[in-house]
Design a protein around this motif. Structure first.
Motif, short mmCIF file in Angstrom:
data_model
loop_
_atom_site.label_atom_id
_atom_site.label_comp_id
_atom_site.label_asym_id
_atom_site.label_seq_id
_atom_site.Cartn_x
_atom_site.Cartn_y
_atom_site.Cartn_z
N THR A 202 0.68 -1.00 -0.14
CA THR A 202 0.37 0.16 0.35
C THR A 202 0.83 1.27 0.09
O THR A 202 0.58 2.55 -0.26
CB THR A 202 -0.65 0.50 1.19
OG1 THR A 202 -0.09 0.04 2.50
CG2 THR A 202 -1.67 -1.75 1.19
N ARG A 203 2.13 1.23 0.15
CA ARG A 203 3.07 2.08 -0.05
C ARG A 203 4.03 1.63 -0.25
O ARG A 203 4.93 0.61 -0.32
CB ARG A 203 3.41 2.68 1.22
CG ARG A 203 3.52 1.98 2.32
CD ARG A 203 3.27 3.16 3.55
NE ARG A 203 4.60 3.03 4.75
CZ ARG A 203 5.13 3.25 5.26
NH1 ARG A 203 5.21 4.35 5.02
NH2 ARG A 203 6.49 2.59 6.51
N ARG B 205 2.26 14.57 -4.96
CA ARG B 205 1.81 13.18 -6.11
C ARG B 205 0.69 14.10 -7.67
O ARG B 205 0.27 14.29 -6.70
CB ARG B 205 1.78 11.65 -6.34
CG ARG B 205 1.43 11.51 -7.40
CD ARG B 205 1.07 9.29 -7.16
NE ARG B 205 1.20 8.69 -8.38
CZ ARG B 205 0.72 7.43 -7.96
NH1 ARG B 205 0.65 7.38 -6.85
NH2 ARG B 205 0.73 6.81 -8.85
N CYS C 3 0.19 3.77 -2.24
CA CYS C 3 0.05 3.16 -3.54
C CYS C 3 -0.47 1.86 -3.37
O CYS C 3 -1.49 1.63 -2.10
CB CYS C 3 1.10 2.46 -4.62
SG CYS C 3 2.00 1.00 -3.73
N ARG C 4 -1.64 1.77 -4.72
CA ARG C 4 -2.96 0.75 -5.16
C ARG C 4 -2.03 -1.06 -4.98
O ARG C 4 -0.85 -1.06 -5.00
CB ARG C 4 -3.42 1.17 -6.00
CG ARG C 4 -4.38 1.91 -6.16
CD ARG C 4 -5.34 2.34 -7.18
NE ARG C 4 -4.81 1.25 -8.87
CZ ARG C 4 -4.08 1.41 -9.30
NH1 ARG C 4 -3.86 2.95 -9.39
NH2 ARG C 4 -3.81 1.24 -10.75
N ASP D 236 -2.67 -3.44 -6.56
CA ASP D 236 -2.43 -3.45 -7.36
C ASP D 236 -1.41 -2.69 -8.52
O ASP D 236 -1.30 -2.67 -9.89
CB ASP D 236 -3.61 -4.16 -8.19
CG ASP D 236 -4.10 -2.88 -8.07
OD1 ASP D 236 -3.91 -1.62 -8.07
OD2 ASP D 236 -5.51 -2.59 -9.44
N GLU D 237 -1.40 -1.60 -8.01
CA GLU D 237 -0.41 -0.60 -8.58
C GLU D 237 1.12 -0.83 -9.43
O GLU D 237 1.58 -1.48 -8.37
CB GLU D 237 -0.17 0.90 -8.14
CG GLU D 237 0.02 2.24 -9.19
CD GLU D 237 0.08 3.85 -8.29
OE1 GLU D 237 -0.65 4.59 -8.90
OE2 GLU D 237 -0.56 3.19 -7.06
N THR D 238 1.09 -0.62 -10.90
CA THR D 238 2.37 -1.37 -11.25
C THR D 238 3.43 -0.57 -11.39
O THR D 238 3.45 1.17 -11.06
CB THR D 238 3.32 -1.40 -12.33
OG1 THR D 238 2.28 -0.24 -13.17
CG2 THR D 238 1.47 -2.58 -12.51
N GLU E 202 3.83 2.84 -13.44
CA GLU E 202 1.80 3.48 -13.05
C GLU E 202 2.46 4.42 -11.80
O GLU E 202 2.00 5.83 -12.28
CB GLU E 202 0.69 2.90 -12.34
CG GLU E 202 0.16 2.08 -13.57
CD GLU E 202 -1.13 1.09 -13.52
OE1 GLU E 202 -1.48 1.39 -13.59
OE2 GLU E 202 -0.46 -0.22 -12.37
N MET E 203 3.02 4.08 -10.84
CA MET E 203 3.47 4.97 -10.15
C MET E 203 4.16 6.26 -10.33
O MET E 203 4.34 7.39 -9.93
CB MET E 203 3.97 3.97 -8.40
CG MET E 203 3.09 3.70 -7.65
SD MET E 203 4.64 3.32 -6.10
CE MET E 203 4.81 4.72 -5.55
N SER F 27 3.45 8.95 -12.59
CA SER F 27 3.36 10.69 -11.84
C SER F 27 4.11 11.82 -12.54
O SER F 27 5.16 11.56 -11.91
CB SER F 27 2.49 10.26 -10.35
OG SER F 27 1.47 9.57 -10.64
#
Length: 815
Positions: free
Chosen positions: A722-723, A745, A773-774, A776-778, A781-782, A785
Motif C-alpha cells: 500500500t506504499r 504527487r 499506492c494501490r 495492484d499498482e505497477t 504507473e507510480m 505521475s
C-alpha cells in the motif's frame, strides 16, 4: 490515608500529569489493580507550575500524532470527568526575526500540512492583525496554528486522576516508594513508607513517572534514566485593562513565549545557557516549592520583551516564578521498558513540554505495556536510546545547561551539541584531529563529520542554505566515487553471538538466511510480528558457533535488548564488543589498488568476493577485511583490534599518498548512501515500516523456514503493497533537502521525505520517502505521475525512481 493494597498488577510512581495519564490510559484499556503512589500531593513536583502550552506540531509525524492526541483528549476530559481543564484552542503564532528563522518556520509549516495540522504562513502585517500589541518593525514572517491552545496543567492532571479512579484505579497520596524490588532480572513490586509505616506491594509492572526524582530512583536498580533538573523562569504581569484573549506567542529569536491568561500576560524564557539545579539531590520536603528569584538571569529576556511588547513597560509584575523541570541530553523524553530490567517502565524527562506530551505519551506507554510492543514507531523517545554513560551526573549537569536553550534555538540541520563532548572517542581520534577532522557526536561518540582544508576554520557555520563544509563534503564524496576515501566508523555497534545454538537462534530472529559458510556476510533485518523492522544489520559468520553482528552505533542498546529478550532455551551468549575494534572503511574504485599496496593478500574478485570476510595482513598487523559498502562503491571495511589501530591507520595513510587517498567524514558517507538509496534505521526504516514496503524484500528468505515476522511477510506479499519507498532528485541543483519535506504527487501532498542530502554525483539534492499506492499498482504507473517536493513553501520538480539512481545494478560495488 487510603489503605495501601498488598498486591497490584502495576504500581505507578509519581502523581504528576505523566503518572496520572499512564493510570488513566491503562484503566481505559481495562487493566484492574492499578495503584498510583505519590510521595506528597498530586501535581506537587513540576506539573503545578507548568505554563500549560498545547502546541500540536512536533518534529516528526508520530510525535505530532501524540501531541494532537493530547489536545483532543484534554478537550473531552471536562465532559467525561466533570473537572474543568481550562483548555481552550486560542491558536499559536511563532514569529521569525531573521531570514534563517523564516526558512525554519516555513519548513515547519510545510511539515504541518503533510501531517494534517491546520497552518497558515503570515506576513508581518498579518502577524500584527492577529497580535496587535506586538512591535513588528523587525518581524520577517510568522506561522499561525489555529488549533493550538493552552490549559491548566494541574486541573488536567486531576481530571486524568479522576478518570482513572472512575475506572477502578487506586491513587494514593503521601506514600513514598523507597525501593523497586526485583528478582532474576524482573520487577517484583515496591517497598513504601508513609507516616512511619512501611510496607510492600507485589506487582508485575512498575512505572517510573518520578520526574526530576526519577533518575535517582532508577539508579537504585541500575536503570539508566539520564535527566537533570534546571531552573525555569517566567513572570506574570498584573492585570492589564481591556486585554482581549490572544493566541500563544513564541518569539524564539528572543528566547521568549507569551501567554495571555485571565487578563494578564505570562512571559516565559528558554535562555541560551540554563541553570542546572539539584546537583546534590532534591530535598525530601520539596512540594509546591519555588526556587530563589534570579532577576539578573532573567533580565536580558525581559528587556527584549518590553521592546517587543511595549505595553509590558506599563504593566506591573505580579509574580516572578522560578521552578525546576527535568531536561534530557537530547531534548526528547523517555518512554518504554528499561533495557536491563523486565517490567520496569519509564515515562519521564519531558523538557518543559510535559503538558502537551503526557496525554499522548500515557496512551502510547499504556498500549505498549498492554500489547508488549509499541503502537507505532517511538524510537525518538525510546528509553533504549539512552547510553549507560549518560547517567553520569557531571555529564548531565553540563549538557542540560545547553539543551534547555536549544528548545528555542535555530534548529539548523547538522547542529552539533557544544557541551559535554569528548566522552567516547575512537583510538584514532587524535590522528583524525591532526588531519583536520571536524567532529560531530552520536550516542556520545565523537565522529569525524568532515575534514577542513589547511587554513580553513574547524567549526560549523550553521545555515539552512549551503553550510561552510559543503565543498569539503563534495570533495570527499567525489573521492569515494572516483578515487579512494578512508573513513573511521569505529562507532558501529559490534555484537558477538556465540554458542552451540547461535545459528538456530539467529535464523529464528533474522529475515535473511544466516546459516551460511564461515566467512560469509549477510545483510538482513530482524522483524517484529507485523513485519516491521526492529534491527538493520550485517551478520558475519566467523565459525560454526560464532557470529559477528554490526549495527548502527545509536541503536546498539536497542539491538542488544532485542537479541537478549528473544533467547529461549538456546545455548547462546551475546556480548557487546564495540570498543574492541576500530572500523576503517576503504571505499572507492581505487580501493583495490590501495589494499594491494598495504597488504600481501589477494584482493581480486576471485580471492575476495563481495559479501565475504577474512583475516588479512596490513603493515605489521592483522585485520579482518569485510567486503561490504554503505557508500555504493568497491571497498572493504577493515576491523582492527584497538591496540593495532594506530599502526594500521598510519600504514594506510602513508601508502595512500601514491593513489590520492582522501580522508572522508560522515557527511560524505551519508550523501553517498542516499545517492545509492541505502536505507538508514530511524529515518527510512523503523519498527513501523514493513520490510517489503521499505524495498528490502531481497533480504528476506521466507523459504528458509520460520522466523519472527515471516507470516506478516507472506500476508503482505499476498495482499500487495500500500506504499513503496521512492528515491527523488530535484531537477533544480540549488535547493537542499534534509528530511520531512512534503512529497506531492500530481500536485497533492501524499507523504514526506524520510531522509535527504545532496547528491554530488547526481547533481542535485536527493531524498527518500514512502509514497502510498494501490496494491495492484505497477511501478510504471507510480512513476508516470508528476512528483514535486515542498521546500519551505516553494515547490520544486523532482525525478522519481524505485531503483537507485546511482549504479542501479550495483556493478561498481561488485567490480
Amino acid at each position: 490515608m487510603t489503605e495501601v493494597p498488598a498486591k497490584a498488577r502495576v504500581v505507578i510512581i509519581g502523581g504528576g500529569i505523566s503518572g496520572c495519564s499512564v493510570a488513566y490510559h491503562l484503566a481505559k484499556l481495562g487493566w484492574t489493580d492499578i495503584v498510583l503512589l505519590e510521595r506528597k500531593q498530586l501535581t506537587s513536583g513540576t506539573t503545578w507550575h507548568a505554563a500549560g502550552l498545547i502546541g500540536q506540531l512536533r518534529a516528526s509525524q508520530n510525535m505530532t500524532r501524540l501531541a494532537k492526541y493530547s489536545a483532543d483528549l484534554y478537550a473531552k476530559l471536562e465532559e467525561e470527568t466533570g473537572l474543568a481543564t481550562g483548555f481552550r484552542q486560542c491558536g499559536s503564532i511563532t514569529v521569525a526575526l531573521t531570514e534563517e528563522r523564516r526558512e525554519e518556520i516555513f519548513r515547519q509549516a510545510a511539515l504541518a500540512r503533510a501531517f494534517g495540522v491546520d497552518v497558515n504562513e503570515l506576513s508581518p502585517s498579518e502577524v500584527s492583525a492577529r497580535y496587535p500589541h506586538l512591535n513588528i518593525e523587525d518581524v520577517v514572517a510568522g506561522v499561525h496554528l489555529p488549533l493550538d491552545g493552552q490549559a491548566d496543567p494541574g486541573n488536567i492532571a486531576l481530571a486524568l486522576a479522576k478518570g482513572a479512579r472512575m475506572r477502578g484505579a487506586k491513587i494514593i497520596e503521601q506514600v513514598k516508594v523507597t525501593k523497586v524490588t526485583t528478582k532474576e532480572g524482573r520487577v517484583t513490586g515496591v517497598d513504601w513508607e508513609a507516616n512511619g509505616e512501611k510496607g510492600h506491594i507485589a506487582a508485575d509492572h512498575v512505572v517510573n513517572c518520578g520526574g526530576m526524582w526519577g533518575r535517582d530512583l532508577a539508579a537504585q536498580n541500575d536503570v539508566t534514566l539520564p535527566l537533570h533538573a534546571c531552573e525555569h523562569f517566567y513572570i506574570v504581569t498584573e492585570n492589564i485593562p481591556d486585554l482581549a484573549q490572544l493566541p500563544v506567542l513564541r518569539v524564539p529569536d528572543e528566547c521568549a513565549y507569551y501567554k495571555e491568561d485571565a487578563g494578564k500576560i505570562l512571559l516565559g524564557a528558554f535562555e541560551p545557557k540554563a541553570k542546572p539545579w539539584g546537583m546534590e539531590g532534591i530535598s525530601e520536603d520539596f512540594c509546591f516549592d519555588q526556587l530563589p528569584e534570579d532577576f539578573d538571569h532573567f533580565e536580558p529576556i525581559l528587556e527584549k520583551a518590553v521592546s517587543r511588547m511595549p505595553m509590558l513597560a506599563e504593566a506591573g509584575i505580579h509574580t516572578f516564578f522560578n521552578g525546576p523541570e527535568s531536561f534530557t541530553p537530547d531534548d526528547r523524553y523517555y518512554l518504554g521498558e528499561a533495557p536491563n530490567l523486565r517490567g520496569y517502565w519509564i515515562a519521564a524527562g519531558y523538557n518543559s513540554i510535559g503538558i502537551v506530551s503526557s496525554g499522548g505519551a500515557g496512551m502510547a506507554l499504556a498500549q505498549w505495556m498492554n500489547d508488549a510492543e509499541p503502537p507505532f514507531d517511538l524510537w525518538e523517545v525510546d528509553i533504549r536510546r539512552a547510553q549507560p554513560f549518560q547517567k553520569n551526573r557531571r555529564y548531565l549537569k553540563e549538557r542540560v545547561s545547553e539543551t534547555l536553550g536549544l528548545l528555542y534555538a535555530d534548529h539548523f540541520p547538522y547542529r552539533q551539541m557544544a557541551t559535554a563532548r569528548g566522552v567516547r572517542r575512537s583510538p584514532l581520534h587524535e590522528h583524525l584531529k591532526a588531519q583536520g577532522a571536524v567532529f560531530g557526536e552520536v550516542a556520545g561518540w565523537e565522529r569525524a563529520n568532515w575534514f577542513a582544508n589547511d587554513g580553513q576554520e574547524r567549526e560549523y557555520r550553521y545555515s539552512w542554505k549551503r553550510q561552510n563544509w559543503f565543498d569539503n563534503q563534495r570533495a570527499e564524496h567525489m573521492a569515494m566515487r572516483q578515487g579512494v576515501g578512508l573513513l573511521d566508523m569505529t562507532s558501529f555497534g559490534k555484537i558477538r553471538v556465540e554458542g552451540r545454538d547461535a545459528a538456530a537462534f539467529l535464523q529464528r530472529l533474522c529475515a535473511n538466511n544466516v546459516d551460511v559458510p564461515a566467512g560469509r556476510i549477510v545483510y538482513t533485518q530482524m522483524l517484529n510480528g507485523r513485519g516491521g523492522i526492529e534491527c538493520d544489520l550485517t551478520v558475519t559468520r566467523l565459525s560454526e558457533t560464532a557470529y559477528f553482528l554490526v549495527v548502527p552505533g545509536a541503536t546498539l542498546q536497542r539491538d542488544l535488548v532485542w537479541l537478549r529478550s528473544h533467547v529461549a532455551d538456546e545455548w547462546v551468549t551475546i556480548t557487546d564488543v564495540t570498543s574492541a575494534e576500530v572500523v576503517l572503511p576503504v571505499m572507492g574504485p581505487q580501493s583495490r589498488e590501495l589494499m594491494q599496496k598495504i597488504s600481501p593478500n589477494d584482493f581480486s574478485n576471485e580471492a575476495h568476493s563481495f559479501g565475504t570476510a577474512r583475516e588479512i595482513e596490513i603493515g605489521m598487523g592483522l585485520a579482518r577485511a569485510h567486503r561490504v559498502t554503505y557508500v555504493g562503491e568497491l571497498g572493504w571495511e577493515l576491523y582492527v583490534s584497538s591496540d593495532q589501530a594506530a599502526h594500521v591507520f598510519e600504514t594506510i595513510l602513508e601508502a595512500g599518498a601514491d593513489v590520492g587517498l582522501k580522508l572522508c567524514g560522515l557527511h560524505a558517507m551519508d550523501s553517498c548512501r542516499i545517492e545509492k538509496a541505502y536505507r538508514h534505521f530511524g529515518h527510512d526504516i523503523t519498527d513501523e515500516d514493513h520490510v517489503l514496503e521499505a524495498g528490502l524484500g531481497f533480504a528476506v528468505k521466507t523459504a528458509k523456514g520460520d522466523f519472527i515476522g515471516r507470516d506478516a511477510v507472506l500476508r503482505k506479499r499476498q495482499a500487495g503493497l500500500t506504499r513503496r519507498m521512492v528515491q527523488f532528485r530535484l531537477t533544480d541543483p540549488e535547493p537542499l533537502l534534509f528530511h520531512n519535506e512534503p512529497i506531492l504527487r500530481d500536485g497533492k501532498i501524499v507523504s514526506y521525505l524520510t531522509s535527504g542530502n545532496y547528491g554530488h554525483a547526481l547533481g542535485g539534492a536527493v531524498g527518500l520517502g514512502y509514497v502510498p499506492c494501490r496494491p495492484d499498482e505497477t511501478g510504471a504507473e507510480m512513476l508516470a505521475s508528476r512528483y514535486t517536493i515542498d521546500v519551505a513553501g516553494r515547490i520544486y520538480e523532482a525525478e522519481a525512481s524505485l531503483a537507485p539512481m546511482y549504479d542501479p545494478k550495483s556493478e561498481r560495488v561488485k567490480g
